[in-house]
Design a protein around this motif. Structure first.
Motif, PDB file in Angstrom:
ATOM      1  N   ASP A 143       0.862  -1.178   0.000  1.00 14.98           N
ATOM      2  CA  ASP A 143       0.000   0.000   0.000  1.00 14.98           C
ATOM      3  C   ASP A 143       0.902   1.232   0.000  1.00 14.98           C
ATOM      4  O   ASP A 143       1.578   1.517   0.986  1.00 14.98           O
ATOM      5  N   TRP A 144       0.911   1.949  -1.115  1.00 19.24           N
ATOM      6  CA  TRP A 144       1.816   3.084  -1.301  1.00 19.24           C
ATOM      7  C   TRP A 144       1.082   4.420  -1.273  1.00 19.24           C
ATOM      8  O   TRP A 144       1.647   5.450  -1.636  1.00 19.24           O
ATOM      9  N   GLU A 145      -0.148   4.401  -0.811  1.00 21.43           N
ATOM     10  CA  GLU A 145      -0.903   5.638  -0.684  1.00 21.43           C
ATOM     11  C   GLU A 145      -0.214   6.555   0.332  1.00 21.43           C
ATOM     12  O   GLU A 145       0.119   6.139   1.437  1.00 21.43           O
ATOM     13  N   ASP A 146       0.030   7.799  -0.047  1.00 17.98           N
ATOM     14  CA  ASP A 146       0.633   8.800   0.861  1.00 17.98           C
ATOM     15  C   ASP A 146       2.014   8.376   1.360  1.00 17.98           C
ATOM     16  O   ASP A 146       2.433   8.765   2.452  1.00 17.98           O
ATOM     17  N   TRP A 160      -0.867   2.074  13.904  1.00 24.02           N
ATOM     18  CA  TRP A 160      -1.133   0.665  13.611  1.00 24.02           C
ATOM     19  C   TRP A 160      -2.325   0.580  12.668  1.00 24.02           C
ATOM     20  O   TRP A 160      -3.242   1.396  12.724  1.00 24.02           O
ATOM     21  N   ARG A 161      -2.264  -0.377  11.772  1.00 22.35           N
ATOM     22  CA  ARG A 161      -3.335  -0.618  10.816  1.00 22.35           C
ATOM     23  C   ARG A 161      -3.605  -2.125  10.754  1.00 22.35           C
ATOM     24  O   ARG A 161      -2.694  -2.925  10.967  1.00 22.35           O
ATOM     25  N   THR A 185      -1.695 -10.980  -1.107  1.00 22.67           N
ATOM     26  CA  THR A 185      -1.915  -9.543  -0.997  1.00 22.67           C
ATOM     27  C   THR A 185      -2.677  -9.196   0.270  1.00 22.67           C
ATOM     28  O   THR A 185      -3.695  -9.810   0.582  1.00 22.67           O
ATOM     29  N   LEU A 186      -2.182  -8.210   0.990  1.00 22.66           N
ATOM     30  CA  LEU A 186      -2.856  -7.696   2.183  1.00 22.66           C
ATOM     31  C   LEU A 186      -3.753  -6.520   1.810  1.00 22.66           C
ATOM     32  O   LEU A 186      -3.355  -5.646   1.027  1.00 22.66           O
ATOM     33  N   ILE A 187      -4.936  -6.476   2.388  1.00 22.00           N
ATOM     34  CA  ILE A 187      -5.891  -5.399   2.160  1.00 22.00           C
ATOM     35  C   ILE A 187      -6.275  -4.804   3.510  1.00 22.00           C
ATOM     36  O   ILE A 187      -6.707  -5.531   4.415  1.00 22.00           O
ATOM     37  N   GLU A 188      -6.127  -3.501   3.647  1.00 22.99           N
ATOM     38  CA  GLU A 188      -6.484  -2.851   4.913  1.00 22.99           C
ATOM     39  C   GLU A 188      -7.990  -2.933   5.128  1.00 22.99           C
ATOM     40  O   GLU A 188      -8.782  -2.736   4.204  1.00 22.99           O
ATOM     41  N   GLY A 197      -9.114   8.186   9.107  1.00 21.37           N
ATOM     42  CA  GLY A 197      -9.673   9.266   8.305  1.00 21.37           C
ATOM     43  C   GLY A 197      -9.697   9.040   6.814  1.00 21.37           C
ATOM     44  O   GLY A 197      -9.821   9.991   6.042  1.00 21.37           O
ATOM     45  N   LYS A 198      -9.618   7.773   6.380  1.00 22.51           N
ATOM     46  CA  LYS A 198      -9.653   7.470   4.958  1.00 22.51           C
ATOM     47  C   LYS A 198     -11.040   6.981   4.561  1.00 22.51           C
ATOM     48  O   LYS A 198     -11.618   6.136   5.228  1.00 22.51           O
ATOM     49  N   GLU A 199     -11.555   7.521   3.465  1.00 20.42           N
ATOM     50  CA  GLU A 199     -12.851   7.094   2.968  1.00 20.42           C
ATOM     51  C   GLU A 199     -12.677   6.067   1.856  1.00 20.42           C
ATOM     52  O   GLU A 199     -11.757   6.166   1.040  1.00 20.42           O
TER      53      GLU A 199
END
Length: 247
Positions: A143-146, A160-161, A185-188, A197-199
């Motif tokens: 996951d490379w978001e931000d 932690w996620r 693959t891991l999915i949050e 705070g992510k939609e």
């Protein structure tokens, strides 16, 4: 059924983690700071399970080869943690030699992150904690978001996620290179994303490929992600500069 994996960037978070009573496997990078984070922040887990030991995993060590990201020799760790609940069986000689499997290169990092995911998915436990490092977390989760929000990571200290394994199967990595074998693959989880705070869901695979390229370029722009050899070669040589030339 594959486990839920709680990924943690090293730091204190004992009071903010609500799932101590569900954890049945504790793992961490073998660097001292991640071991101490795991032992102290997850002390309630060890209290509830006196037989449990923290399992140190060389594959989730930090990305670079700078001294602060390079671990100690196994014997040093065995002496330091001899009286603590730490299992160092997987910490082999040369685990802290930043070459080959542990080299600070995209190819090596992607491969050991994939190996870590495969190992995690095969575990029989249902709730696993992995205490690791800000940079490596992007490789582990894919996951490379931000990812360039902070210095070399998109993860805050203490963050932690939670992740579950996707049913999707991918034959290539985020560079588009064909893989030899499965890439789990891991999915949050939605709850995890909402908590920070992510939609909406995690960006899909094709978007992650773009985010990965932007993220690693962002790290290069920050002067990060090079090996020590590359950093030394990039240094301005000593001497006097005349008309823009170092002499």
């Amino acid at each position: 059924m594959a486990p839920t994996v709680h990924c943690v960037r090293h730091a204190q978070l004992r009071d903010s983690f609500p799932f101590h009573d569900k954890i049945d496997l504790m793992t961490a990078s073998p660097l001292r700071r991640t071991i101490y984070t795991a032992l102290e922040s997850f002390e309630p887990v060890f209290s509830m399970h006196p037989e449990m030991k923290l399992l140190a995993l060389p594959d989730v060590q930090e990305t670079s080869d700078v001294p602060c990201d390079t671990g100690s020799d196994p014997q040093v760790l065995r002496e330091e943690f001899a009286d603590k609940s730490v299992d160092l069986e997987m910490v082999h000689e040369d685990w802290n030699n930043k070459a080959g499997r542990y080299a600070p290169t995209n190819a090596a990092l992607k491969e050991r992150a994939r190996a870590a995911r495969r190992w995690l998915k095969a575990r029989p436990e249902k709730e696993i904690v992995v205490v690791t490092h800000g940079g490596f977390l992007h490789y582990l989760t894919e996951d490379w978001e931000d990812s360039s929000t902070y210095q070399g990571t998109g993860w805050l200290n203490t963050e932690w996620r939670s992740y579950t394994f996707s049913d999707e199967s991918h034959g290539d990595d985020l560079d588009g290179k064909a893989l030899d074998g499965e890439n789990f693959t891991l999915i949050e989880t939605v709850e995890s994303r909402e908590r920070r705070g992510k939609e909406g869901p995690t960006p899909g695979r094709e978007e992650q490929k773009t985010l990965y390229k932007k993220g690693t370029q962002g790290w290069d722009d920050q002067g990060l992600f090079q090996s020590q050899e590359e950093r030394d070669a990039a240094k301005v040589p000593e001497g006097e500069e005349i008309n823009g030339v170092r002499v």
